[in-house]
Design an enzyme around this catalytic site. Sequence first.
Site, PDB file in Angstrom:
ATOM      1  N   GLU A  67       0.841  -1.215   0.000  1.00  0.00           N
ATOM      2  CA  GLU A  67       0.000   0.000   0.000  1.00  0.00           C
ATOM      3  C   GLU A  67       0.872   1.260   0.000  1.00  0.00           C
ATOM      4  OE1 GLU A  67      -3.365  -0.175   2.670  1.00  0.00           O
ATOM      5  OE2 GLU A  67      -3.549   1.999   2.645  1.00  0.00           O
TER       6      GLU A  67
ATOM      7  N   ASP B  35       4.233 -14.566  11.440  1.00  0.00           N
ATOM      8  CA  ASP B  35       2.972 -15.043  10.876  1.00  0.00           C
ATOM      9  C   ASP B  35       1.903 -13.954  11.038  1.00  0.00           C
ATOM     10  OD1 ASP B  35       0.551 -16.279  10.414  1.00  0.00           O
ATOM     11  OD2 ASP B  35       1.081 -18.132  11.452  1.00  0.00           O
TER      12      ASP B  35
END
Length: 432
Positions: free
Chosen positions: A85, A290
């Site tokens: 982004e 993760d």
Amino acid sequence: MSTLVSGFSKLSKTEKINWLINNYLSDFKDAENILKQYWNTDNKLQQLHDEFIENTITNYYLPLGIAPNFVINDKVYAIPMTIEESSVVAAASKAAKFWQTRGGFKTKVLSTTKIGQVHFTYKGDFNKLQHFFNRVKSQLITDAKSITKNMEKRGGGILDIQLKNKTDKLNHYYQLHATFETLDAMGANFINSCLEQFSKTFKAEAETSLPQPVNIIMSILSNYVPNCLVRAEVSCKVEDLVDKDINPQLFAEKFVQAVNIAEVEPYRAVTHNKGIMNGIDAVVLATGNDFRAVEAGVHAYAAKDGQYSSLTHAKIENGVFYFWMEIPLALGTVGGLTSLHPLVKLALEILGKPNAKDLMQIVAVAGLAQNFGALRSLTTTGIQEGHMKMHLMNILNQFEATATEKEQIVNHFKTNVVTHSAVVKAIEKLRR
Ligand code: MEV
């Protein structure tokens, strides 16, 4: 059209690509080249990536950016961020710079306990089960010694195991609810191995001691870690909140109001927290952790009081502006990708080889900074100004703008509002 295939994983990489092209990409121009152009010429490095998952056909790049000037507990950090982004790294850097001269970020790890559960059913008497559990509890821990030995040497391991009666929620449903300290490891493999051992011992012992069988359903860690918490905060005198044309008192009040809205309004809270996760996920990814586990745990925490709410909080007290957040983060700086992925190793080096507690604090700061940046824009200029400025390059790339075209158009938009149509118009005008 979709085509079934058997033995796909056994095919070579080239055979997999050929199969894919024949079945799904026959009309897609240049498919093979596009896939292959991302292959690494260093065979060893490519093999490393191939072997992270099954059926790798190519690599998927994301940018790794740096947000410098973060002062955290008086120490300076340049934070590596992996994200697609456009405005995230820019916003983080801007927030870091803003707080750098206002005392920086203060952080504290509040707790580090992780959870795992053996879910099982039992149809007999609860008192007998409780009695049996009390008797075998130490056996459960002893039988897991081969797994816990090394972790214990370093000061971690199994903290406790409890029997939980969940039959009010689901018929015959019980748990072995275990707590762990996994130190610098995220601990998923360690916890899951311990749990699978608990379930083996528990079932085997039950067979000889209980009148009814214990039926193990599953053994798995929980990604909900409300006792693996970190706090990050910033504060300064309201009068010091000056930034360009901002009136500090009005800014502080509007900012607090924006946070209050996210505290009471779930529609806003989700977007508000998404912005926090822009910062968090980017550092979690860059450091090989993760992000799905982190996302799941953080959002569950945001709903812990029964309604999804803001993760951050803000107040003005005695002329001081406070902005803070407490979030659960199960992170590792050893194990997993951390010692495998060259860029992850490099990212950890940039951060000064943090341990898991250090990393929890850095990640939390990235989240708080991101939220500060988003709220500052939202409550002043609006988000689109900065966002579209950063997105400008993506639009120019869509139109395959040349270096000269880019330079001219970027120049033009220094003093003009960036919108998609305005950029298109500018390109067309230039090319006419
Ligand atoms: C965009 O990725 C994130 C924001 O929507 C966050 C927010 O609204 O607070 C700008």
